[in-house]
Design a protein around this motif. Structure first.
Motif, PDB file in Angstrom:
ATOM      1  N   GLY A 231       0.673  -1.257   0.021  1.00 66.21           N
ATOM      2  CA  GLY A 231      -0.065  -0.131  -0.036  1.00 66.21           C
ATOM      3  C   GLY A 231       0.804   1.222   0.029  1.00 66.21           C
ATOM      4  N   PHE A 232       0.209   2.426  -0.204  1.00 66.75           N
ATOM      5  CA  PHE A 232       0.710   3.488  -0.243  1.00 66.75           C
ATOM      6  C   PHE A 232      -0.024   4.836   0.675  1.00 66.75           C
ATOM      7  CE2 PHE A 232       0.965   7.664  -2.517  1.00 66.75           C
ATOM      8  CZ  PHE A 232       2.038   8.130  -2.348  1.00 66.75           C
ATOM      9  N   HIS A 233       0.632   5.475   1.218  1.00 62.14           N
ATOM     10  CA  HIS A 233      -0.275   6.425   2.023  1.00 62.14           C
ATOM     11  C   HIS A 233       0.153   8.009   1.591  1.00 62.14           C
ATOM     12  CE1 HIS A 233      -1.555   9.038   5.312  1.00 62.14           C
ATOM     13  NE2 HIS A 233      -2.023   7.839   5.902  1.00 62.14           N
ATOM     14  N   PRO A 234      -1.029   8.464   1.007  1.00 57.03           N
ATOM     15  CA  PRO A 234      -1.085   9.805   0.363  1.00 57.03           C
ATOM     16  C   PRO A 234      -0.349  10.911   1.080  1.00 57.03           C
ATOM     17  CG  PRO A 234      -3.139   9.380   0.887  1.00 57.03           C
ATOM     18  CD  PRO A 234      -2.344   8.077   1.309  1.00 57.03           C
ATOM     19  N   VAL A 235      -0.258  10.886   2.213  1.00 59.38           N
ATOM     20  CA  VAL A 235       0.197  11.996   3.082  1.00 59.38           C
ATOM     21  C   VAL A 235       1.706  11.770   3.168  1.00 59.38           C
ATOM     22  CG1 VAL A 235       0.317  13.321   5.333  1.00 59.38           C
ATOM     23  CG2 VAL A 235      -2.062  12.350   4.384  1.00 59.38           C
ATOM     24  N   THR A 236       2.013  10.777   3.736  1.00 60.07           N
ATOM     25  CA  THR A 236       3.410  10.591   4.038  1.00 60.07           C
ATOM     26  C   THR A 236       4.304  10.117   2.766  1.00 60.07           C
ATOM     27  OG1 THR A 236       3.152   8.104   4.556  1.00 60.07           O
ATOM     28  CG2 THR A 236       3.098   9.814   6.276  1.00 60.07           C
ATOM     29  N   LYS A 237       3.712   9.797   1.658  1.00 53.51           N
ATOM     30  CA  LYS A 237       4.040   9.389   0.434  1.00 53.51           C
ATOM     31  C   LYS A 237       4.958   8.238   0.541  1.00 53.51           C
ATOM     32  CE  LYS A 237       2.549  13.248  -1.317  1.00 53.51           C
ATOM     33  NZ  LYS A 237       1.112  13.158  -2.002  1.00 53.51           N
ATOM     34  N   GLU A 238       4.718   7.343   1.507  1.00 50.36           N
ATOM     35  CA  GLU A 238       5.635   6.084   1.737  1.00 50.36           C
ATOM     36  C   GLU A 238       5.007   5.075   1.393  1.00 50.36           C
ATOM     37  OE1 GLU A 238       8.022   7.276   5.797  1.00 50.36           O
ATOM     38  OE2 GLU A 238       5.807   6.390   6.113  1.00 50.36           O
ATOM     39  N   TYR A 239       5.642   4.036   0.622  1.00 51.75           N
ATOM     40  CA  TYR A 239       5.192   2.838   0.227  1.00 51.75           C
ATOM     41  C   TYR A 239       5.449   1.723   1.399  1.00 51.75           C
ATOM     42  CZ  TYR A 239       4.724   4.723  -4.460  1.00 51.75           C
ATOM     43  OH  TYR A 239       4.512   5.613  -5.467  1.00 51.75           O
ATOM     44  N   LYS A 240       4.578   0.703   1.709  1.00 52.77           N
ATOM     45  CA  LYS A 240       4.636  -0.111   2.805  1.00 52.77           C
ATOM     46  C   LYS A 240       4.185  -1.627   2.402  1.00 52.77           C
ATOM     47  CE  LYS A 240       4.703   3.150   6.619  1.00 52.77           C
ATOM     48  NZ  LYS A 240       4.416   3.365   8.042  1.00 52.77           N
ATOM     49  N   VAL A 241       4.847  -2.440   2.714  1.00 47.93           N
ATOM     50  CA  VAL A 241       4.591  -3.905   2.497  1.00 47.93           C
ATOM     51  C   VAL A 241       4.400  -4.496   3.880  1.00 47.93           C
ATOM     52  CG1 VAL A 241       5.555  -6.329   1.769  1.00 47.93           C
ATOM     53  CG2 VAL A 241       6.225  -4.096   0.480  1.00 47.93           C
ATOM     54  N   THR A 242       3.218  -5.107   3.887  1.00 43.95           N
ATOM     55  CA  THR A 242       2.867  -5.794   5.129  1.00 43.95           C
ATOM     56  C   THR A 242       2.537  -7.430   5.036  1.00 43.95           C
ATOM     57  OG1 THR A 242       0.395  -5.403   4.662  1.00 43.95           O
ATOM     58  CG2 THR A 242       1.474  -3.778   5.950  1.00 43.95           C
ATOM     59  N   HIS A 243       2.728  -8.016   6.155  1.00 43.89           N
ATOM     60  CA  HIS A 243       2.812  -9.405   6.232  1.00 43.89           C
ATOM     61  C   HIS A 243       2.199  -9.985   7.380  1.00 43.89           C
ATOM     62  CE1 HIS A 243       4.901 -13.540   7.243  1.00 43.89           C
ATOM     63  NE2 HIS A 243       4.336 -13.654   6.237  1.00 43.89           N
ATOM     64  N   PHE A 244       1.415 -10.758   7.370  1.00 40.76           N
ATOM     65  CA  PHE A 244       0.524 -11.470   8.377  1.00 40.76           C
ATOM     66  C   PHE A 244       1.364 -12.645   8.840  1.00 40.76           C
ATOM     67  CE2 PHE A 244      -2.646  -9.327   5.988  1.00 40.76           C
ATOM     68  CZ  PHE A 244      -3.401  -8.600   6.845  1.00 40.76           C
ATOM     69  N   LEU A 245       2.164 -12.391  10.056  1.00 48.79           N
ATOM     70  CA  LEU A 245       2.923 -13.541  10.452  1.00 48.79           C
ATOM     71  C   LEU A 245       2.234 -14.436  11.368  1.00 48.79           C
ATOM     72  CD1 LEU A 245       5.761 -14.493  11.254  1.00 48.79           C
ATOM     73  CD2 LEU A 245       6.041 -13.088  12.834  1.00 48.79           C
ATOM     74  N   GLY A 246       2.336 -15.754  11.181  1.00 44.39           N
ATOM     75  CA  GLY A 246       1.252 -16.694  12.073  1.00 44.39           C
ATOM     76  C   GLY A 246       2.104 -17.145  13.383  1.00 44.39           C
ATOM     77  N   ASP A 247       1.091 -17.368  14.255  1.00 48.49           N
ATOM     78  CA  ASP A 247       1.808 -17.638  15.599  1.00 48.49           C
ATOM     79  C   ASP A 247       2.461 -18.917  15.475  1.00 48.49           C
ATOM     80  OD1 ASP A 247       0.332 -15.629  16.487  1.00 48.49           O
ATOM     81  OD2 ASP A 247      -1.593 -16.865  17.138  1.00 48.49           O
ATOM     82  N   CYS A 248       3.457 -18.761  16.400  1.00 53.73           N
ATOM     83  CA  CYS A 248       4.647 -19.904  16.541  1.00 53.73           C
ATOM     84  C   CYS A 248       3.889 -21.202  16.935  1.00 53.73           C
ATOM     85  CB  CYS A 248       5.707 -19.568  17.597  1.00 53.73           C
ATOM     86  SG  CYS A 248       6.701 -18.113  17.003  1.00 53.73           S
ATOM     87  N   VAL A 249       4.501 -22.211  16.309  1.00 54.38           N
ATOM     88  CA  VAL A 249       4.135 -23.678  16.588  1.00 54.38           C
ATOM     89  C   VAL A 249       5.372 -24.314  16.760  1.00 54.38           C
ATOM     90  CG1 VAL A 249       2.855 -25.761  15.657  1.00 54.38           C
ATOM     91  CG2 VAL A 249       1.950 -23.485  15.284  1.00 54.38           C
ATOM     92  N   GLU A 250       5.481 -24.830  17.994  1.00 56.73           N
ATOM     93  CA  GLU A 250       6.704 -25.763  18.277  1.00 56.73           C
ATOM     94  C   GLU A 250       7.923 -24.671  18.106  1.00 56.73           C
ATOM     95  OE1 GLU A 250       6.911 -29.130  16.147  1.00 56.73           O
ATOM     96  OE2 GLU A 250       5.030 -30.098  17.143  1.00 56.73           O
ATOM     97  N   GLY A 251       7.908 -23.475  18.573  1.00 59.72           N
ATOM     98  CA  GLY A 251       9.034 -22.522  18.321  1.00 59.72           C
ATOM     99  C   GLY A 251       9.207 -22.111  17.134  1.00 59.72           C
ATOM    100  N   ARG A 252       8.686 -22.299  16.177  1.00 55.76           N
ATOM    101  CA  ARG A 252       8.466 -21.687  14.664  1.00 55.76           C
ATOM    102  C   ARG A 252       7.444 -21.055  14.186  1.00 55.76           C
ATOM    103  NH1 ARG A 252      11.277 -26.044  10.659  1.00 55.76           N
ATOM    104  NH2 ARG A 252      11.285 -24.189   9.373  1.00 55.76           N
ATOM    105  N   PRO A 253       7.540 -19.628  13.461  1.00 53.10           N
ATOM    106  CA  PRO A 253       6.331 -19.187  13.014  1.00 53.10           C
ATOM    107  C   PRO A 253       5.788 -20.264  11.961  1.00 53.10           C
ATOM    108  CG  PRO A 253       8.352 -18.188  12.191  1.00 53.10           C
ATOM    109  CD  PRO A 253       8.640 -19.330  13.435  1.00 53.10           C
TER     110      PRO A 253
END
Length: 599
Positions: A231-253
């Protein structure tokens, strides 16, 4: 042509000089709106617009029609001084604001060619203010993306097809999209592409510029391209990548059921940031309903058992990096004889939309009843309004954009891609005037994505200095062994086209010689020449057109590849017909010659 061009430019300069000026130039002039031929708000009506149109025609002739060596001679002549170069480059003699108007109206492909004319043009086109202003008036396209898959055990590469406002599909493949890439976002001409390597890719599909970023977590189990967003924010003019990080199972995401962290990367930063969510949220809901970015905020659905429809919308502000919950509109009574209800988050005309419909009791993929489309109107009041209520809707709702220019894009059960015009009164809409855009076969059913995209000059060079930027070390894309057979078939088709063009050229020369040789017999001996004249006409009818038409060495998209193979097959059939007709002409004409000599 050079003389006409110079004359047109001089006339435009005179026309511009006769118009009143409205002040000293301090910044880039915002181009007027082109829709309906109107002017931008608050801008005086000037004859300069006529001059700009005239120069636009001249500039297109200059860039597209004149030989490149003539243009380059103007600006890089080895024997000319810099003063002579500036005098010869007549376009640079125009007023600066007029040049701006010209460049604003040129497509990206033409501007990229203009960059190489001179340093002045390069700096002008690459100026950030010009890039931003040019982007505001860029034409929109519908981008249909088909992920890679298997067909009869053979790999089928990812593919993208652009649809313009006239609903005409593109011809060539998008070069920045590799055969294994998966699309997770489109913003201001930049594409976010998920790869099966250790990086993700941000690319400008109009300029071909690419940048690879290290993924936030290595060797993650169950990672999927639907868990990324761009996505892109029209005020800050910044491009951002987001990632949904799954909860850890046996110590690993592990991206399986729940997530409690969103990982955020701002282009140009050195690393990813972990932003904890207010509570553990459902990954399955994200994957099934989709994610959209609207005006600098990311939205997705989450489960809420006490809310309306037992769902709510979760928002994430890309500027503040904060979360908020949005309640859905009041639920309607569901029909008991239908199955469970499905939900999608979509973007229609730059507004957040919630789409919902009931499914068949024993087939969750089939939609029954009515498809409700609600738009979110006010954040402070949490107010929704129903935009459409579609009767007999399609089974598949591609995302994140499925409404383009008042038509709905969808995939039918045959995998064909169709568009439906929205016709109706108020919110009650019925589908009408269905048009088939392209055949989806052999693509996987209900697997198409639909985006709104533009062609832009947004540059990625300013972001490439970050330490998170990587250069892929392993072989990627078409270099992989799995695509050797695919590439071999493409080369084979190109060879067949070469053979076809050569045979058509040779047969055309033979046909012309045969017509000249046997035409006197057909004209002189009327009693026996009727059949010979018919055959001569057939030879002339089979004469191929555009024998010297070149084939551009660019990769075609899947739609055009199928058409290309059909045309090749048709031309091979015509070559066979030409050979048969020429053989018949040779035999019959020889018979007539012998008959005449004996007679």
């Amino acid at each position: 042509m050079v003389g006409r061009l110079r004359s047109a430019v001089r006339n435009a300069i005179k026309l511009q000089a006769l118009q009143p000026r409205w002040g000293k130039r301090r910044e880039f002039v915002t181009p007027p709106e082109t829709r309906g031929g109107g002017k931008s708000i608050g801008e005086p009506s000037l004859g300069g617009d006529r001059g700009a149109r005239l120069i636009l025609i001249a500039l297109r002739d200059l860039v597209a029609q004149l030989p490149w060596h003539w243009v380059l001679t103007m600006v890089t002549g080895e024997t000319s001084s810099k003063r002579q170069i500036n005098e010869e480059c007549i376009i640079n003699c125009l007023p600066v604001d007029l040049i701006e108007r010209i460049f604003y109206r040129l497509p990206v492909s033409t501007l990229l060619r203009c960059e190489g004319v001179c340093k002045h043009w390069y700096n002008f086109i690459r100026d950030p203010q010009f890039v931003a202003s040019h982007l505001q008036n860029a034409h929109r396209y519908a981008l249909m993306f088909f992920p890679q898959g298997l067909v009869s055990g053979e790999p089928l590469p990812s593919d993208a097809i652009l649809i313009d406002e006239a609903w005409s599909p593109s011809t060539y493949a998008v070069p920045v999209i590799g055969p294994d890439d998966l699309l997770f976002g489109s913003c201001n001409g930049l594409l976010g592409l998920y790869t099966k390597t250790s990086t993700i890719k941000i690319a400008n599909f109009a300029t071909g510029e690419c940048m690879h970023l290290a993924k936030p977590a290595k060797n993650m189990r169950g990672d999927h391209f639907t868990f990324y967003s761009f996505g892109f924010h029209p005020v800050t003019k910044e491009y951002k990548v987001t990632h949904f990080l799954g909860d850890c199972v046996e110590g690993r995401p592990r991206n399986k059921d729940k997530f409690s962290v969103i990982q955020v990367y701002t282009l140009g930063d050195e690393k990813w940031k972990d932003i904890p969510t207010p509570e553990a949220l459902s990954l399955n809901t994200v994957r099934n309903s989709g994610v959209v970015n609207v005006n600098g905020t990311m939205y997705w659905l989450t489960e809420d058992m006490i809310a309306s429809w037992q769902h709510a919308v979760m928002s994430f502000d890309l500027r503040e990096e904060s979360f908020a919950i949005i309640a859905l509109p009041t639920a309607r009574e569901d029909h008991d004889h239908y199955g469970p209800r499905k939900f999608w988050i979509r973007d229609i005309d730059g507004k957040l939309c919630m789409v919902t419909a009931q499914t068949r009791r024993y087939d969750a993929r089939s939609i029954v009843g009515e498809l409700q489309i609600w738009t979110f109107d006010n954040m402070a009041e949490q107010r929704w309004s129903q935009k459409y209520n579609l009767k007999n809707p399609p089974n598949y709702i591609p995302g994140p954009h499925f409404v383009h220019w008042d038509r709905i894009l969808t995939q039918l059960s045959s995998s064909d891609v169709d568009s439906y015009e929205l016709i109706g009164e108020n919110i009650e809409i019925s589908f009408s005037k269905m048009e088939e855009l392209l055949e989806g076969s052999p693509r996987k059913l209900y697997n198409m994505q639909s985006y709104i995209c533009v062609k832009s000059l947004v540059c990625l060079d300013v972001y490439k200095k970050a330490s998170i930027v990587r250069r892929p070390k392993e072989q990627v894309g078409w270099q992989l062994k799995k695509w050797e057979a695919w590439e071999h078939n493409l080369r084979r088709v190109e060879k067949l086209w070469g053979y076809s063009n050569k045979h058509e050229h040779d047969l055309s020369e033979i046909a012309e010689k045969m017509v000249k040789m046997y035409q006197p017999f057909a004209d002189k001996f009327h009693v026996i020449s009727e059949h010979l004249r018919t055959i001569l006409n057939q030879v002339l009818q089979h004469k191929p057109e555009n024998l010297n038409q070149p084939r551009f060495p660019r990769r075609l998209n899947s739609l055009e590849q199928e058409r290309d193979r059909e045309e090749l097959s048709s031309r091979a059939s015509k070559i066979k017909d030409i050979i048969e007709v020429q053989c018949e002409l040779s035999v019959d004409s020889n018979f007539y010659v012998i008959h005449v000599l004996c007679w």
